[in-house]
Design a protein around this motif. Structure first.
Motif, PDB file in Angstrom:
ATOM      1  N   GLN A  22       0.825  -1.206   0.000  1.00  0.00           N
ATOM      2  CA  GLN A  22       0.000   0.000   0.000  1.00  0.00           C
ATOM      3  C   GLN A  22       0.861   1.259   0.000  1.00  0.00           C
ATOM      4  O   GLN A  22       1.921   1.303   0.622  1.00  0.00           O
ATOM      5  N   THR A  23       0.400   2.248  -0.693  1.00  0.00           N
ATOM      6  CA  THR A  23       1.042   3.556  -0.681  1.00  0.00           C
ATOM      7  C   THR A  23      -0.024   4.603  -0.314  1.00  0.00           C
ATOM      8  O   THR A  23      -1.062   4.668  -0.964  1.00  0.00           O
ATOM      9  N   LYS A  24       0.227   5.315   0.769  1.00  0.00           N
ATOM     10  CA  LYS A  24      -0.751   6.347   1.170  1.00  0.00           C
ATOM     11  C   LYS A  24      -0.038   7.694   1.241  1.00  0.00           C
ATOM     12  O   LYS A  24       1.128   7.772   1.634  1.00  0.00           O
ATOM     13  N   VAL A  25      -0.758   8.742   0.853  1.00  0.00           N
ATOM     14  CA  VAL A  25      -0.167  10.086   0.914  1.00  0.00           C
ATOM     15  C   VAL A  25      -1.004  10.940   1.869  1.00  0.00           C
ATOM     16  O   VAL A  25      -2.224  10.942   1.795  1.00  0.00           O
ATOM     17  N   TYR A  26      -0.336  11.604   2.808  1.00  0.00           N
ATOM     18  CA  TYR A  26      -1.031  12.466   3.781  1.00  0.00           C
ATOM     19  C   TYR A  26      -0.434  13.861   3.727  1.00  0.00           C
ATOM     20  O   TYR A  26       0.750  14.017   3.424  1.00  0.00           O
ATOM     21  N   GLN A  27      -1.265  14.792   4.079  1.00  0.00           N
ATOM     22  CA  GLN A  27      -0.746  16.164   4.147  1.00  0.00           C
ATOM     23  C   GLN A  27      -0.796  16.636   5.591  1.00  0.00           C
ATOM     24  O   GLN A  27      -1.818  16.508   6.266  1.00  0.00           O
ATOM     25  N   SER A  34       3.713  17.151   2.368  1.00  0.00           N
ATOM     26  CA  SER A  34       3.120  15.883   1.945  1.00  0.00           C
ATOM     27  C   SER A  34       4.028  14.728   2.382  1.00  0.00           C
ATOM     28  O   SER A  34       5.244  14.789   2.227  1.00  0.00           O
ATOM     29  N   VAL A  35       3.378  13.725   2.922  1.00  0.00           N
ATOM     30  CA  VAL A  35       4.131  12.564   3.414  1.00  0.00           C
ATOM     31  C   VAL A  35       3.564  11.325   2.767  1.00  0.00           C
ATOM     32  O   VAL A  35       2.349  11.132   2.749  1.00  0.00           O
ATOM     33  N   SER A  36       4.439  10.492   2.159  1.00  0.00           N
ATOM     34  CA  SER A  36       3.922   9.207   1.667  1.00  0.00           C
ATOM     35  C   SER A  36       4.353   8.085   2.609  1.00  0.00           C
ATOM     36  O   SER A  36       5.471   8.070   3.131  1.00  0.00           O
ATOM     37  N   VAL A  37       3.431   7.173   2.810  1.00  0.00           N
ATOM     38  CA  VAL A  37       3.678   6.034   3.697  1.00  0.00           C
ATOM     39  C   VAL A  37       3.548   4.761   2.880  1.00  0.00           C
ATOM     40  O   VAL A  37       2.565   4.584   2.151  1.00  0.00           O
ATOM     41  N   PHE A  38       4.568   3.909   2.960  1.00  0.00           N
ATOM     42  CA  PHE A  38       4.531   2.629   2.236  1.00  0.00           C
ATOM     43  C   PHE A  38       4.515   1.486   3.249  1.00  0.00           C
ATOM     44  O   PHE A  38       5.228   1.515   4.248  1.00  0.00           O
ATOM     45  N   TYR A  39       3.743   0.492   2.961  1.00  0.00           N
ATOM     46  CA  TYR A  39       3.764  -0.682   3.845  1.00  0.00           C
ATOM     47  C   TYR A  39       3.102  -1.877   3.163  1.00  0.00           C
ATOM     48  O   TYR A  39       2.360  -1.716   2.200  1.00  0.00           O
ATOM     49  N   ILE A  40       3.383  -3.007   3.673  1.00  0.00           N
ATOM     50  CA  ILE A  40       2.702  -4.209   3.183  1.00  0.00           C
ATOM     51  C   ILE A  40       1.587  -4.529   4.159  1.00  0.00           C
ATOM     52  O   ILE A  40       1.819  -4.822   5.335  1.00  0.00           O
ATOM     53  N   GLU A  41       0.403  -4.458   3.647  1.00  0.00           N
ATOM     54  CA  GLU A  41      -0.803  -4.518   4.467  1.00  0.00           C
ATOM     55  C   GLU A  41      -0.857  -5.780   5.329  1.00  0.00           C
ATOM     56  O   GLU A  41      -1.218  -5.741   6.505  1.00  0.00           O
ATOM     57  N   SER A  42      -0.454  -6.903   4.728  1.00  0.00           N
ATOM     58  CA  SER A  42      -0.614  -8.181   5.448  1.00  0.00           C
ATOM     59  C   SER A  42       0.374  -8.344   6.595  1.00  0.00           C
ATOM     60  O   SER A  42       0.227  -9.223   7.415  1.00  0.00           O
ATOM     61  N   LEU A  95       6.963   0.208   8.430  1.00  0.00           N
ATOM     62  CA  LEU A  95       6.397   1.226   7.552  1.00  0.00           C
ATOM     63  C   LEU A  95       7.539   2.092   7.045  1.00  0.00           C
ATOM     64  O   LEU A  95       8.471   2.383   7.779  1.00  0.00           O
ATOM     65  N   ALA A  96       7.453   2.492   5.798  1.00  0.00           N
ATOM     66  CA  ALA A  96       8.474   3.396   5.264  1.00  0.00           C
ATOM     67  C   ALA A  96       7.811   4.746   5.009  1.00  0.00           C
ATOM     68  O   ALA A  96       6.767   4.819   4.363  1.00  0.00           O
ATOM     69  N   ILE A  97       8.392   5.790   5.554  1.00  0.00           N
ATOM     70  CA  ILE A  97       7.796   7.129   5.407  1.00  0.00           C
ATOM     71  C   ILE A  97       8.779   8.016   4.662  1.00  0.00           C
ATOM     72  O   ILE A  97       9.970   8.086   5.015  1.00  0.00           O
ATOM     73  N   GLN A  98       8.261   8.672   3.611  1.00  0.00           N
ATOM     74  CA  GLN A  98       9.101   9.583   2.831  1.00  0.00           C
ATOM     75  C   GLN A  98       8.471  10.962   2.843  1.00  0.00           C
ATOM     76  O   GLN A  98       7.246  11.102   2.766  1.00  0.00           O
ATOM     77  N   LEU A  99       9.321  11.974   2.957  1.00  0.00           N
ATOM     78  CA  LEU A  99       8.773  13.333   2.970  1.00  0.00           C
ATOM     79  C   LEU A  99       8.366  13.774   1.583  1.00  0.00           C
ATOM     80  O   LEU A  99       7.225  14.033   1.297  1.00  0.00           O
TER      81      LEU A  99
END
Lengths: 492, 355
Positions: A22-27, A34-42, A95-99
């Motif tokens: 999953q890739t999610k983007v939050y502000q 803007s921050v994107s968060v990557f993770y494997i849901e399972s 979780l991997a978080i990128q700015l």
């Protein structure tokens, strides 16, 4: 494997091929970043993410990833720019978080989903008295179970990863200052050189690192009891625990250790010794009784006592087969029953056991296919083989009788003796982590007999087993242990 | 290299196993007793007993043939047997009286050469013919077990001295001893022990009757459990069960004029006494009386042995270990007139729980 030229971005694209990535983007509300968060849901604990991470991501006015890492109230949050590290951590449930996208720096946050069963009572090594905890599939829990029994700074845990695909976590546990460093080194060296892709269980490890891969005998003891592991660590042995396996491995071990149940230590030494001797006797009985039957009936009728002669002859009279066929028929039936019982669900298995045992046994005697004397012997031999406390050794014992049967059929008792010689030669040459497997029988270590065929009282167990070459040979002061202390003597 | 060697061993093992003769238990006829009788013209008549095992009862089958040697006889009998005859579990060997008086050693020889026969089997001399005795039907376990049990309990607990093939051969080969064997007889549906047959070399020359067995056993065997009833006068008798005996044979005098001293000591328990009650004061009297009787009876027996020129006690062997440069020939030349003094020491240890 990721090459150095691979960038984090490329890894993320590779992972995106899986639907549960999953890739999610939050502000962020305060800074507008803007921050994107990557993770494997399972793999990830979503609950944890929602509760502890999102409030910070959305409301907290952080300036950089480092700042975020410092304030997050989570177990592990660190920055990384190594693509390989990022990949591995993502696959472990981080979780991997990128700015900003394309940035080389990633914040890795531990948010693993933990699914593990609760502690249960030991089923294979059940004991009526004593602790009722057994290992489970989680390495952390298993280490906890051992560590709480040895609250000492000397208990050392070395962690490794084995399996090119499985990356299984593996712990080598020993008590520093007691265990022989040579033994520890042997284990570590062998584990480091493991070449295998998917390590599922500790029994994989035992087969890979054992001294002789073609031997029928297991060369490391496996146990599901944390108390047993703690006890042998105190003796100076080394334990290997594998993530995902409810069995720990213990080494160096000896043949007699496989016939000592841990329950022996919970009862009085006389009772414990008696049961150990019974077990050793039943092993010999289980291996040898049907070969002796075949040898005697084929070649050595003169060895049969006169009063038994009639019984044997009348029971064999109607049987159309030679003894070897008769024995193989029954032995294979027993093996079939055992195998069928082991593969089926517990309740059906029990029924099969009863049906097989009673119906097939009685019917084959009535049909005149087997003699009832042999039926008793085979049933007793099967029963005796189940007294072996270690399941894997039990299987070995059951298989061992077949070569004996073959030799008994060919050469009679001479063949049995010959086969026994071969077995002894093999056992003598066998080692466990480079230590002799037949110790204390050979090389003779008389001091170690106190806890081999019999178990002497605890006050006699002051010396650690000599065959382990412990760095600290004495466990406690034996004079003080033997002294009788009454209330009036305590003050002195 | 190692693998080829292993393969060779396996191959040789498998092939050589074909050279072994199998004797599967239910495909052989197991002889359990053999009886040999004199058939005249230096031939023997042999009877082989084969038990037929059944669930309820063991029945007996006998095969008989005449031949010149035991080996020949057994070969001959194979022709009558539907399954090969094997002699690995023989319980007892019987010799007819007539054959025994002619000499049995040639017919023992075969059995002690055979490796499958143990030396613990019993030998006995039969009053009458062994064939007739074996053809009877005694007990539910078959004749052989019946006969060997009969001898066994009488040896272990009663007044028959220990005998078996081993002891027979030992006495036979020893220069200073002569063998003896139990002497049994068939009486209708029963077999009973009549006494002991005494051998000179391998020939029976004399028989000891049942009354003297007690004294014979304390002379030849170290420990017995036999019972003896002592009759002091016509309405006073006492039964004594001896719990331990020991005998000691010593010598005095020079080798040319040896005197033999046999000391028998016996500890016993009163089993029956008439007239009751037994008073402690009578104990020394009975002890002396018993000692006297032992002395008298054993001296008589020894006198008899000396007249027959036989030595079942093995005095010669005892003398051999006493004298330097001992020569059996000289000893036995003087044997008939050898002075033998018997002393006895009886102690009554217990008079039963009624006292």
């Amino acid at each position: 494997m990721a090459s150095p030229t691979e960038s984090i971005c490329k890894i993320l694209t590779l992972l995106k091929r899986s639907r549960d990535f999953q890739t999610k983007v939050y502000q962020n509300q305060s800074s507008g970043q803007s921050v994107s968060v990557f993770y494997i849901e399972s793999l990830v604990d979503i609950d944890m993410m929602v509760k502890y991470l999102y409030p910070y991501l959305i409301h907290y006015p952080f300036t950089s990833l480092q700042h975020l890492a410092d304030v997050l109230p989570l177990e592990d949050a660190h920055l990384s720019s190594a693509p390989r590290d990022v990949q591995q951590k993502l696959l472990e449930g981080y979780l991997a978080i990128q700015l900003i996208e394309q940035d080389d720096l990633v914040l890795l946050v531990k948010a693993q989903k933990k699914i593990e069963r609760t502690l249960t009572i030991p089923e294979v090594e059940f004991s009526v008295v004593g602790p009722k905890e057994s290992f489970i599939e989680s390495l952390e829990t298993n280490l906890h179970l051992v560590r709480k029994r040895i609250p000492s700074e000397r208990l050392t845990v070395n962690l490794f990863r084995v399996g090119s695909l499985s990356q299984t976590k593996l712990a080598v546990v020993y008590v520093d200052g007691i265990a022989d460093p040579e033994n520890v080194q042997t284990v570590i060296q062998r584990i480091q050189t493991i070449e295998f892709d998917e390590v599922i269980d500790s029994s994989y490890i035992v087969q890979i690192i054992c001294d002789n891969r073609h031997s029928l005998f297991p060369q490391l003891l496996d146990t599901e009891r944390p108390d047993r592991v703690a006890a042998v660590l105190a003796e100076g042995k080394v334990a290997v625990m594998v993530d995902g396996s409810p069995h720990a491995l213990i080494g160096p071990t000896t043949l007699v250790e496989f016939f000592s149940s841990f329950e022996d230590y919970f009862s009085n030494w006389i009772i414990a010794s008696f049961f150990r001797l019974i077990r050793l006797f039943s092993v010999a009985f289980s291996i040898l009784i049907t070969p002796i039957y075949v040898a005697t009936l084929n070649y050595h009728y003169e060895l049969i006592p006169k009063d038994l002669l009639g019984t044997l002859i009348t029971s064999r009279k109607e049987i159309p087969f030679p003894p070897i066929i008769e024995v193989l028929f029954l032995e294979l039936t027993i093996e079939l029953l055992r195998e069928a019982g082991a593969r089926l669900p517990t309740k059906v298995g029990q029924t099969i056991g009863i049906v097989g045992g009673i119906v097939i046994g009685t019917a084959s005697v009535e049909a005149g296919l087997t003699s009832n004397v042999l039926l008793i012997l085979v049933a007793l031999a099967a029963l005796a083989s189940f007294t072996t406390p270690v399941y894997k050794m039990g299987n070995t014992i059951r298989l061992l009788r077949f070569p004996f049967l073959l030799f008994a059929e060919m050469w009679g008792l001479l063949g049995v003796a010959f086969c026994f010689c071969i077995l002894m030669t093999h056992l003598l040459s066998l080692t466990s982590l480079g230590r002799p497997f037949l110790s204390p029988l050979f090389p003779p270590r008389w001091g170690d007999w106190k806890d081999a065929f019999i178990r002497l009282p605890f006050s006699e167990q002051a010396k650690r087993p000599l065959s382990l070459r412990p760095k600290q040979p004495l466990r406690f002061n034996s004079d003080k242990a033997k002294a009788k202390r009454d209330i009036e003597n305590i003050d002195e | 290299m190692k693998r080829t060697a292993l393969l060779w061993i396996a191959l040789v093992a498998a092939l050589l196993s074909g050279c072994l003769r199998k004797e599967i238990l239910d495909d052989i006829s197991i002889e359990s007793a053999i009886g040999l009788d004199d058939a005249g013209a230096s031939k023997i008549r042999g009877t082989v007993l084969i038990p037929i095992y059944k669930k309820e009862e063991t029945t007996n089958k006998t095969l008989t043939s005449v031949s010149i040697s035991v080996n020949d006889l057994l070969e001959e009998l194979q022709h009558q047997a539907s399954e090969p005859l094997v002699n690995g579990s023989i319980e007892i060997l019987l010799y007819g009286k007539r054959l025994a008086e002619k000499g049995i050693f040639p017919f023992v020889d075969h059995f002690h050469r055979d490796a499958s026969i143990g030396t613990g089997l019993y030998l006995a001399v039969v009053d009458g013919t062994a064939e007739r005795l074996l053809k009877g039907h005694y007990g539910r376990q078959g004749n052989a077990i019946y006969l060997s049990n009969l001898l066994k309990h009488n040896i272990e607990q009663r007044d028959i001295p220990k005998t078996n093939l081993h002891l027979f051969l030992k006495a036979y080969y020893a220069d200073g001893q002569d063998p003896f064997l139990p002497y049994i007889r068939r009486a209708g549906k029963n077999v009973y022990i009549q006494g002991i047959a005494l051998f000179r070399g391998d020939r029976v020359v004399d028989y000891i009757q049942r009354n003297d067995l007690f004294f014979f056993k304390i002379l030849t065997d170290a420990y017995t459990e036999g019972t003896h009833t002592l009759r002091i006068d016509h309405n006073l008798y006492i039964s004594i069960k001896n719990i331990a005996t020991s005998r000691n044979i010593s010598f005095s005098g020079s080798q040319t004029q040896p005197h033999v001293h046999i000391h028998l000591s016996l500890e016993g328990v009163v089993r029956e006494y008439k007239p009751t009650p037994f008073s402690p004061s009578i104990r020394p009297l009975i002890e002396r009386q018993f000692e006297k009787e032992i002395k008298k009876k054993t001296s008589e027996l020894i006198k008899r042995f000396q007249q027959q020129q036989i030595d079942p006690i093995g005095i010669g062997e005892w003398a051999k270990s006493h004298y330097r440069r001992f020569r059996y020939r000289d000893f036995y030349r003087r044997y008939r007139d050898l002075p033998v003094h018997v002393t006895a020491d009886v102690r009554i240890r217990d008079t039963g729980i009624i006292e």
